[in-house]
Write an enzyme that holds these catalytic residues in place. Structure first.
Site: not given
Length: 156
Positions: A44-45
């Site tokens: 996600g990051c």
């Protein structure tokens, strides 16, 4: 402590991936996208960072500076920047002091385990250093576009 819309954004000094000490107040005169994320190199990051990377020219055109903040140390940030060609600074909040001042260091639960960590959040800070917009519990998909739209419609 947490921040409220219209308040002066808490100032800070943190070391960036390039080794320089970054002070938020030095960016007065520009809009700032200050995004907090949990950890370098995670799915996600990475998606969020690459979305900001892919839209960086649009932010630049709106006189907006993107700054990413996580508890990761400087060497890990630098590897993340190099691996994905990130054209903005990542700031090392290793003691999570800045995350706490922005109210994003929270109790999290994952697979039944509780721990303290960053709640993915973004703050838009206007040219005078005031908090203009906040998103908490950010969903990565579409978030960068939301940030651009907000700046375009409210701060340009």
């Amino acid at each position: 402590m947490s921040v409220e819309i219209g308040m002066q954004a808490p100032d800070f000094e943190l070391e960036a991936n390039n080794g320089e000490i970054v002070q938020l107040a030095k960016f007065r005169g520009s809009n700032i996208v200050l995004y907090f994320y949990p950890k370098d190199m995670t799915p996600g990051c990475t998606t969020e960072a690459c979305d900001f990377r892919d839209q960086i020219q649009q932010f630049t055109d709106l006189n907006a500076i993107v700054l990413g903040v996580s508890p990761d140390p400087v060497p890990r940030h630098q590897k993340f920047v190099e691996k994905y060609g990130l054209p903005f600074l990542l700031l090392a909040d290793t003691d999570h002091h800045v995350a706490e001042s922005y109210g994003v260091w929270k109790l999290k639960k994952n697979f039944g385990k509780e721990y303290m960590g960053i709640e993915r959040s973004t703050f838009i800070i206007d040219k005078e250093g005031n908090l203009a917009k906040e998103w908490g519990k950010v969903q990565v998909k579409g978030h960068v576009e939301d940030s651009l739209t907000y700046i375009r419609e409210n701060l340009s």
